[in-house]
Design a protein around this motif. Sequence first.
Motif, PDB file in Angstrom:
ATOM      1  N   PHE A 205       0.844  -1.199   0.000  1.00 15.22           N
ATOM      2  CA  PHE A 205       0.000   0.000   0.000  1.00 15.22           C
ATOM      3  C   PHE A 205       0.881   1.252   0.000  1.00 15.22           C
ATOM      4  CE2 PHE A 205       0.476  -1.286   4.473  1.00 15.22           C
ATOM      5  CZ  PHE A 205       0.945  -0.119   5.062  1.00 15.22           C
ATOM      6  N   ILE A 215      -4.349   1.141  -2.328  1.00 17.77           N
ATOM      7  CA  ILE A 215      -4.205  -0.258  -1.951  1.00 17.77           C
ATOM      8  C   ILE A 215      -4.630  -1.139  -3.126  1.00 17.77           C
ATOM      9  CG2 ILE A 215      -4.608   0.213   0.498  1.00 17.77           C
ATOM     10  CD1 ILE A 215      -7.475  -0.701   0.136  1.00 17.77           C
ATOM     11  N   ILE A 236      -4.918   2.594   8.120  1.00 17.57           N
ATOM     12  CA  ILE A 236      -3.785   2.137   7.315  1.00 17.57           C
ATOM     13  C   ILE A 236      -2.485   2.762   7.821  1.00 17.57           C
ATOM     14  CG2 ILE A 236      -2.801   2.143   4.989  1.00 17.57           C
ATOM     15  CD1 ILE A 236      -5.681   2.113   3.915  1.00 17.57           C
TER      16      ILE A 236
END
Length: 321
Positions: A205, A215, A236
Amino acid sequence: MTDQGIALPDTAARALYLAVLREGGRIRAAEVGAGDREALGRLVELGLLVPQLVDNSYSAVDPRAVAERIGADIRRAGARLLAEADQVPEQLRDLTRAYDTAPRREPGLGRARVVTGKAEIRHEVAQLTQEFASEALSAQPGAARDAGQLAESLARTRRYLERGGAIRCLFELGARTDPGAVTYAAAATAPGCAIRVLDRPFKRFLVFDRTVAVIPAESDLSSAAVVDDPATVAFIVEAFEQLWQRSDSVDWASLDGGAPESDLRDQIARLLTQGLTQRSIATRLGLSERTVAGHIARLRELYDADTLFQLGWQMRGVRDA
């Protein structure tokens, strides 16, 4: 060189000027060794030494007069650059208008927008690096990329860093034994990119400015999801920070066979432990401050130090041990 491009005496030129002063402020051309010819030329060009044609010698000039002249040159250059900067918006007005009216992606607040095709994904990433230019977090697992991809990534990394951005990147542990990855990492970390390795599986990512993430949408990486939902992006980012804490620093220059680079970094480390500033180190070694800053960034990465004070403290501890 200064940031404005005005030349200043380097270490060799400074040493020669000081030697001339020790000889009474005057030196004959015949007394200048072959190794000092280049430094002599710099001093004459700057006006710190003035040639005397009568007896083929050189006389030292008061540096204050030279400093005043160089300062005036810098101020004139600064005024010119400011005037040019004021004209840039007008010169790009037509392009700005076209950009504003062109079809663009929707912000997609709280949603994921899918981009299909590797070429389109690369284009999307290139746009994001322009729009979100402060920080990039990158998790890059998997097999090594070919030389062309690595060269493209390196060029993009350098441009991002030159604009003042910060990059942290995670590789798999196997990158340490992959020649292409090592060469890429050595070149990317030279200007200040931080690259670590992780000894456990992780997903691919990218995150830009902790605002938008890219992603994979397919396992073969043929499509990607661009996410700007704040809660999702924050999740994330937190995942990246946890992986980063578990990762290991690598001396990529040494792995790449960069002994001279490592030797130079050792010199900078020794001077840091002696309490010298970044500017003083640059002057002492005849380097630009940007080069010294890049080496210090890699030292902070190797010693996991957040500040220069912490870096110096930790390096002194290692040296004493």
